[in-house]
Design an enzyme around this catalytic site. Sequence first.
Site, PDB file in Angstrom:
ATOM      1  CD1 TRP A  31      -2.155   2.168   1.295  1.00 30.88           C
ATOM      2  CD2 TRP A  31      -3.449   0.381   0.968  1.00 30.88           C
ATOM      3  NE1 TRP A  31      -3.443   2.602   1.185  1.00 30.88           N
ATOM      4  CE2 TRP A  31      -4.269   1.535   0.978  1.00 30.88           C
ATOM      5  CE3 TRP A  31      -4.041  -0.877   0.776  1.00 30.88           C
ATOM      6  CZ2 TRP A  31      -5.644   1.468   0.820  1.00 30.88           C
ATOM      7  CZ3 TRP A  31      -5.411  -0.935   0.619  1.00 30.88           C
ATOM      8  CH2 TRP A  31      -6.193   0.222   0.632  1.00 30.88           C
ATOM      9  CB  SER A  65       0.658  -0.628   7.266  1.00 34.63           C
ATOM     10  OG  SER A  65       1.459   0.160   6.422  1.00 34.63           O
ATOM     11  CG  PHE A  66      -3.918  -4.705  10.001  1.00 32.42           C
ATOM     12  CD1 PHE A  66      -4.048  -3.934  11.148  1.00 32.42           C
ATOM     13  CD2 PHE A  66      -4.386  -6.011  10.035  1.00 32.42           C
ATOM     14  CE1 PHE A  66      -4.633  -4.447  12.292  1.00 32.42           C
ATOM     15  CE2 PHE A  66      -4.968  -6.543  11.168  1.00 32.42           C
ATOM     16  CZ  PHE A  66      -5.100  -5.757  12.302  1.00 32.42           C
ATOM     17  CD  GLU A  67      -2.746  -6.988   5.612  1.00 30.69           C
ATOM     18  OE1 GLU A  67      -2.395  -5.953   5.006  1.00 30.69           O
ATOM     19  OE2 GLU A  67      -3.847  -7.102   6.177  1.00 30.69           O
ATOM     20  CB  THR A  95     -12.876   6.356   6.935  1.00 32.77           C
ATOM     21  OG1 THR A  95     -11.700   5.585   6.625  1.00 32.77           O
ATOM     22  CG2 THR A  95     -13.689   6.562   5.680  1.00 32.77           C
ATOM     23  CG  HIS A  97      -9.515   1.744   7.288  1.00 32.79           C
ATOM     24  ND1 HIS A  97     -10.676   1.124   6.910  1.00 32.79           N
ATOM     25  CD2 HIS A  97      -8.578   0.792   7.306  1.00 32.79           C
ATOM     26  CE1 HIS A  97     -10.439  -0.155   6.705  1.00 32.79           C
ATOM     27  NE2 HIS A  97      -9.165  -0.386   6.936  1.00 32.79           N
ATOM     28  CG  PHE A 122       7.002   1.359  14.248  1.00 27.58           C
ATOM     29  CD1 PHE A 122       5.950   0.473  14.074  1.00 27.58           C
ATOM     30  CD2 PHE A 122       6.726   2.726  14.227  1.00 27.58           C
ATOM     31  CE1 PHE A 122       4.646   0.933  13.871  1.00 27.58           C
ATOM     32  CE2 PHE A 122       5.426   3.193  14.026  1.00 27.58           C
ATOM     33  CZ  PHE A 122       4.395   2.298  13.848  1.00 27.58           C
TER      34      PHE A 122
HETATM   35  C1  DLZ Z   1      -7.327  -0.186   4.051  1.00 29.80           C
HETATM   36  C2  DLZ Z   1      -6.094   0.637   4.119  1.00 29.80           C
HETATM   37  C3  DLZ Z   1      -6.188   2.042   4.109  1.00 29.80           C
HETATM   38  C4  DLZ Z   1      -7.483   2.774   4.064  1.00 29.80           C
HETATM   39  N1  DLZ Z   1      -5.079   2.810   4.126  1.00 29.80           N
HETATM   40  C5  DLZ Z   1      -3.869   2.210   4.184  1.00 29.80           C
HETATM   41  C6  DLZ Z   1      -2.688   2.995   4.231  1.00 29.80           C
HETATM   42  O1  DLZ Z   1      -2.692   4.233   4.160  1.00 29.80           O
HETATM   43  N2  DLZ Z   1      -1.495   2.340   4.312  1.00 29.80           N
HETATM   44  C7  DLZ Z   1      -1.401   0.979   4.376  1.00 29.80           C
HETATM   45  O2  DLZ Z   1      -0.300   0.447   4.459  1.00 29.80           O
HETATM   46  N3  DLZ Z   1      -2.518   0.213   4.312  1.00 29.80           N
HETATM   47  C8  DLZ Z   1      -3.731   0.792   4.214  1.00 29.80           C
HETATM   48  N4  DLZ Z   1      -4.858   0.027   4.159  1.00 29.80           N
HETATM   49  C9  DLZ Z   1      -4.714  -1.460   4.069  1.00 29.80           C
HETATM   50  C10 DLZ Z   1      -4.556  -2.146   5.433  1.00 29.80           C
HETATM   51  O3  DLZ Z   1      -3.233  -1.980   5.938  1.00 29.80           O
HETATM   52  C11 DLZ Z   1      -4.816  -3.664   5.277  1.00 29.80           C
HETATM   53  O4  DLZ Z   1      -4.032  -4.158   4.206  1.00 29.80           O
HETATM   54  C12 DLZ Z   1      -6.278  -3.977   5.017  1.00 29.80           C
HETATM   55  O5  DLZ Z   1      -7.094  -3.393   6.012  1.00 29.80           O
HETATM   56  C13 DLZ Z   1      -6.513  -5.518   4.996  1.00 29.80           C
HETATM   57  O6  DLZ Z   1      -6.164  -6.100   6.270  1.00 29.80           O
END
Ligand code: DLZ
Length: 168
Positions: A31, A65-67, A95, A97, A122
């Site tokens: 992302w 990033s969540f992954e 949002t 998020h 980090f």
């Molecule tokens: C969904 C999402 C959003 C809205 N923004 C970002 C971001 O700015 N940077 C980033 O690394 N990832 C973003 N994601 C994706 C989430 O990290 C994640 O991949 C999804 O929520 C699926 O778990």
Amino acid sequence: MATYLKNLSEYDFSTMPSAKGMRFGIVVAEWNSEITFAMCKGAKELLLKNGALESDIFIHTVPGSFELIAGSKWVAEQCNVDAVIAIGTIIQGETRHFDFICQGVAIGMSELNIKYDIPFIFGVLTTNNLEQAQDRAGGKHGNKGDEAAYTAIRMVAMKRGLGNQEKA
Ligand code: DLZ
């Protein structure tokens, strides 16, 4: 030194521990890849410049990033590395998020540092807009990927140094 920790990109090479013999995982979120891949490039180049071997650097991508949390955990468990550098860029949207992802990643990465006996670095930007991210991925505020790599080397060297100290 590291300019009193304001901008680690300006660190002093002469006081830098060698990264020779250290093994690093780099986990990169796709992302905002324009930013994260530039940070990854900076991190890898800094490791190489300080003595790490290309064959000792393991780069893996994850969707967002969540992954980074799960990806970093798996790299730690399966790649026999001395440190994991997690690289992501989370940009404020309309949002909430942003808040959930930032908080989730920060907590997740913190927990990995406690659970495992290696440092998880980090390298995640959390910015209000794309321009602020660009400024920190090779722009006017340096490259935070370099800084994450610098931190990884310092932490591995610190751990190894402690291991070499005689116990009182
Ligand atoms: C969904 C999402 C959003 C809205 N923004 C970002 C971001 O700015 N940077 C980033 O690394 N990832 C973003 N994601 C994706 C989430 O990290 C994640 O991949 C999804 O929520 C699926 O778990």
